[in-house]
Design a protein around this motif. Sequence first.
Motif, mmCIF file in Angstrom:
data_model
loop_
_atom_site.group_PDB
_atom_site.id
_atom_site.type_symbol
_atom_site.label_atom_id
_atom_site.label_comp_id
_atom_site.label_asym_id
_atom_site.label_seq_id
_atom_site.Cartn_x
_atom_site.Cartn_y
_atom_site.Cartn_z
ATOM 1 N N GLY A 25 99.391 32.014 42.311
ATOM 2 C CA GLY A 25 98.947 33.195 42.225
ATOM 3 C C GLY A 25 97.483 33.662 42.678
ATOM 4 N N ILE A 26 96.585 32.526 42.820
ATOM 5 C CA ILE A 26 95.238 33.125 43.032
ATOM 6 C C ILE A 26 94.581 33.396 44.024
ATOM 7 N N GLU A 27 93.623 34.727 44.439
ATOM 8 C CA GLU A 27 93.297 35.468 46.092
ATOM 9 C C GLU A 27 93.608 33.807 46.363
ATOM 10 N N PRO A 28 93.903 33.488 47.434
ATOM 11 C CA PRO A 28 93.605 32.906 48.202
ATOM 12 C C PRO A 28 92.503 32.738 49.256
ATOM 13 N N SER A 29 91.982 31.419 49.413
ATOM 14 C CA SER A 29 91.264 31.628 50.068
ATOM 15 C C SER A 29 90.930 30.945 51.827
ATOM 16 N N GLU A 30 91.522 31.362 53.035
ATOM 17 C CA GLU A 30 91.346 31.165 54.113
ATOM 18 C C GLU A 30 90.460 29.628 54.597
ATOM 19 N N HIS A 31 89.207 30.416 54.142
ATOM 20 C CA HIS A 31 87.820 29.621 54.737
ATOM 21 C C HIS A 31 87.583 27.720 54.073
ATOM 22 N N ALA A 32 88.501 28.611 52.788
ATOM 23 C CA ALA A 32 88.044 27.022 52.079
ATOM 24 C C ALA A 32 89.523 26.008 52.311
ATOM 25 N N ILE A 33 90.486 26.787 52.457
ATOM 26 C CA ILE A 33 91.535 25.971 52.996
ATOM 27 C C ILE A 33 90.868 25.201 55.070
ATOM 28 N N TYR A 34 90.724 26.334 55.329
ATOM 29 C CA TYR A 34 89.805 25.324 56.020
ATOM 30 C C TYR A 34 89.131 24.262 56.484
ATOM 31 N N LEU A 35 87.989 24.198 55.125
ATOM 32 C CA LEU A 35 87.276 22.943 54.973
ATOM 33 C C LEU A 35 87.687 22.048 54.317
ATOM 34 N N ASP A 36 88.689 22.758 53.797
ATOM 35 C CA ASP A 36 89.152 21.056 52.834
ATOM 36 C C ASP A 36 90.085 20.549 54.312
ATOM 37 N N VAL A 37 91.116 21.050 55.462
ATOM 38 C CA VAL A 37 92.016 20.549 56.303
ATOM 39 C C VAL A 37 91.119 19.438 57.187
ATOM 40 N N LYS A 38 89.826 21.045 57.452
ATOM 41 C CA LYS A 38 88.732 20.028 58.363
ATOM 42 C C LYS A 38 88.432 18.356 57.641
ATOM 43 N N GLN A 39 87.892 18.331 56.782
ATOM 44 C CA GLN A 39 87.756 17.099 55.718
ATOM 45 C C GLN A 39 88.356 16.314 56.040
ATOM 46 N N TYR A 40 89.519 17.075 55.781
ATOM 47 C CA TYR A 40 90.371 15.710 55.617
ATOM 48 C C TYR A 40 91.253 14.920 57.175
ATOM 49 N N LEU A 41 91.421 15.840 58.047
ATOM 50 C CA LEU A 41 91.286 15.363 59.491
ATOM 51 C C LEU A 41 90.138 14.314 59.841
ATOM 52 N N ALA A 42 89.087 15.268 59.552
ATOM 53 C CA ALA A 42 88.088 14.192 60.225
ATOM 54 C C ALA A 42 87.378 12.307 59.354
ATOM 55 N N HIS A 43 88.286 12.719 58.642
ATOM 56 C CA HIS A 43 88.223 11.997 57.582
ATOM 57 C C HIS A 43 89.482 10.367 58.011
ATOM 58 N N GLN A 44 90.965 10.556 58.554
ATOM 59 C CA GLN A 44 91.240 9.974 59.810
ATOM 60 C C GLN A 44 90.547 9.495 60.518
ATOM 61 N N ARG A 45 89.817 9.764 61.626
ATOM 62 C CA ARG A 45 89.115 8.702 62.101
ATOM 63 C C ARG A 45 88.184 8.181 62.104
ATOM 64 N N GLN A 46 88.574 7.235 63.062
ATOM 65 C CA GLN A 46 88.095 5.559 62.688
ATOM 66 C C GLN A 46 86.424 5.469 62.728
#
Length: 209
Positions: A25-46
Amino acid sequence: MKVAVLDIKGKETGRKVELSKEVFGIEPSEHAIYLDVKQYLAHQRQGNHKAKERGEIAGSTRKIKKQKGTGTARAGSIKSPVFRGGGRIFGPRVRDYQQKLNKNVKRLARKSALTIKSNEKAITVVEDFSFEAPKTKDFKAILSSLGIESKKSLIVLGDANNNVYLSSRNLERSEVITSSELNTYKIVNANNVVFTESALEGIESNFKK
């Protein structure tokens, strides 16, 4: 926010759990979501892509024709990128795509993603369950009972259960993970997130830190 606890047949057990406001129930941060998803997808690259440049091609360095009088452009080594079999200009090189992200930002991103799912009424809580043997048919029956068989679903268990995992492995739209494996990308990528009671307790205790 209180959510009814369901059994594996999709019926209410008569119990309810309170979803913590500090996590769901927090105030969601879309930018934080973007940064975390971006990092996750980057780490999938060999990052092991590689093309040979002219200095790495095996071949003669002899000047292949005289400088003038041929009527065509001057040319040196056969390893030149303008010739077939020559090196590639600005080709891909082996590199590391990993990115650093502050752990507080990652925690904020995950809580933000869970808050959005909670606001969308896309979170379900079921009692802990297990299978005596891997059976995809039994797992599909649970999804059907919960009304999410045709949706992309994420099932979060408190502890690893090999039989449940193997039962879900052939289903393209469903994924089973433990609470310790939960990340922002998996939350955002799912239409519905199903928590077992033990998984919910573990997530709330970890994310409140």
